[in-house]
Design an enzyme around this catalytic site. Structure first.
Site, short mmCIF file in Angstrom:
data_model
loop_
_atom_site.label_atom_id
_atom_site.label_comp_id
_atom_site.label_asym_id
_atom_site.label_seq_id
_atom_site.Cartn_x
_atom_site.Cartn_y
_atom_site.Cartn_z
N CYS A 175 -0.32 4.28 2.21
CA CYS A 175 -0.43 4.19 3.68
C CYS A 175 -0.25 2.75 4.14
O CYS A 175 0.87 2.26 4.21
CB CYS A 175 -1.76 4.77 4.16
N SER A 176 -1.33 2.05 4.44
CA SER A 176 -1.18 0.74 5.08
C SER A 176 -2.38 -0.17 4.86
O SER A 176 -2.64 -1.05 5.68
CB SER A 176 -0.99 0.94 6.59
N CYS A 177 -3.14 0.02 3.77
CA CYS A 177 -4.30 -0.84 3.53
C CYS A 177 -3.87 -2.30 3.45
O CYS A 177 -2.86 -2.63 2.83
CB CYS A 177 -5.02 -0.43 2.24
N CYS A 232 0.89 -1.16 0.00
CA CYS A 232 0.00 0.00 0.00
C CYS A 232 0.93 1.21 0.00
O CYS A 232 1.46 1.59 1.04
CB CYS A 232 -0.90 0.02 1.23
#
Lengths: 102, 215
Positions: B117-119, B114
């Site tokens: 961000c951090s999906c 991702c």
């Protein structure tokens, strides 16, 4: 339009730190408060992303992952007039007094 | 840990956080208390989220993969309709918008990142590892996937194509790795043990079959 500080794909970067840390209680709490607000429809993922993407770039780079979550959550809750920065400041001081720290 | 957080929502039995807290860490306790005081959230709602995420672990992904390895019909269903296949296995993936399972082959390896961000497929695997959220992984996975995988000890031959998938809030991915050679005699449960978390993200292959030890 310049690249946003969050838009990291393909930018120069070094080796990947594969150290993993056990989450601290405050990180677990940040995660849970965020998810609970999401579950109730009080905030949306896109809103938090916008807050993180628009925050000060140096701050974005300096903060740890859950610190960024907390900063963006506060921004969104203030925007929605659910609380104010002053309320949070006051509560932080109250907690510090309760915890017996300087 | 869950119980500890449950009882005091992040404080030790003496009411103090266990560590020196950063300014932002302090603010989350303050925000929590204000939301509780105003009745915007309840302690039970916060606790329910802690329990929800701690019940999600990479073992769920390992169960899906091992089942797909032993049951070709399940594999077809997993690739065609991942959420329904999860539901069959008692895994609730309904909170995900789009969920895609990527099948690795001898010729193609998939890698999930991702960049923004951090999906991550949290309802299935739980919270992502620290390295997945790191700036360096987010930066390099898309233009140096082979180098990244090599850093994880995974030397992907040049003849094998690597496809990188950039997750979003609306689209989450899980890799279905190639079944390791020499595992024909292993049970589904034994196969699950080979499916390490990082193989579900695609940076590494599953663990190799462990040859039986002589006495």
């Amino acid at each position: 339009m310049p690249r946003g500080h969050h838009d990291l794909g393909g930018t120069p970067a070094g080796p990947i730190d594969r150290t993993e840390h056990q989450l601290d209680d405050w990180e677990i709490l940040a995660d849970a408060v965020n998810q609970a607000l999401g579950a109730k429809g009080i905030r949306r993922t896109d809103e938090l992303r916008r807050a993180r993407e628009q925050m000060d770039s140096d701050l974005y780079r300096r903060l740890s992952y859950y610190e960024r979550w907390i900063a963006s959550l506060e921004t969104i809750l203030i925007e929605k007039k659910l609380l104010t920065k002053e309320e949070v400041d006051r509560k932080v001081a109250e907690l510090a007094a309760k915890w017996g720290e300087p | 840990m869950a119980d500890h957080v449950a009882a005091q929502a992040g404080e030790s039995e003496h009411g103090h956080p266990r560590h020196e807290l950063s300014a932002y860490a302090r603010r989350v306790y303050a925000i929590r208390d204000i939301l509780l005081e105003k009745g915007i959230l309840t302690g039970e709602e916060i606790q329910a989220q802690i329990e929800y995420i701690e019940a999600r672990t990479p073992a769920n992904g390992a169960r899906l993969v091992a089942r797909a390895w032993v049951d070709p019909e399940f594999k077809k269903r997993l690739l065609a309709d991942p959420k329904a296949a999860c539901s069959e296995m008692g895994i609730d993936a309904t909170s995900l918008n789009e969920f895609v399972v990527l099948e690795n082959t001898e010729k193609v390896r998939h890698l999930v990142v991702c960049t923004l961000c951090s999906c991550y497929p949290r309802p299935i695997l739980g919270r992502p590892p620290d390295w997945y959220k790191s700036f360096n992984y987010r930066a390099r996975a898309v233009n140096d996937p082979r180098g990244v995988m090599r850093e994880f000890g995974n030397d992907v031959p040049d003849a094998v194509e690597i496809r990188v998938h950039d997750s979003t809030a609306d689209m989450r991915y899980l890799v279905l790795p190639v079944r390791p050679k020499g595992t024909e005699s292993l049970s589904e449960e034994e196969l699950q043990k080979l499916v390490v978390r990082d193989s579900l993200i695609g940076v590494v292959d599953p663990l190799p079959a462990v040859p039986e030890q002589g006495v």
